[in-house]
Write a protein that holds these residues in place. Sequence first.
Motif: not given
Length: 148
Positions: A57-73, A27-36
């Motif tokens: 507009s809906d402040k009752s929703l949760n906020e999503l934070i995604l932090k990503s990293s890519f490394t080549v060793e 299902t679609n997940f709605e968030f008040s704010k999505i941070n990358f």
Amino acid sequence: MKKTILILLFFITSCGYQPIYLNKNITNFEFSKINFEGEKNINRKILSTLPFKENASDKSLNELILKSSFTVEETSKDSKGQVKSYRSSINVDLSIVKNKKVIKNKNFIKDFTYSNISSKFELVEYQEQVKNNIINKVIEEIILYMSL
């Protein structure tokens, strides 16, 4: 023989068994704010693949934070100092926040080890393929995590 198949079928259907990948349309997940944060290419692919919607507009929703990293060793070298193998790894940290408190937090880490290729052009192309494959695996894990 018929009885054993019938009994086996009865137990499988009555215990609530469902394959994990039965419902790929989450299902679609709605968030008040999505941070990358972090790798823009990884974040764009995750956002375009997953059904995350931002509803500011809906402040009752949760906020999503995604932090990503890519490394080549470089994982190994020969006696001349030439690289023999590499490891590409992706780390995605998913956090769901409500009222500045973390509700859910999950870290997705995937890596892949491969041998060096003499042609640098082919090596860069192969590393891009590996990166895309690892991103797709992380996306599958995120789908499973969010659907449970």
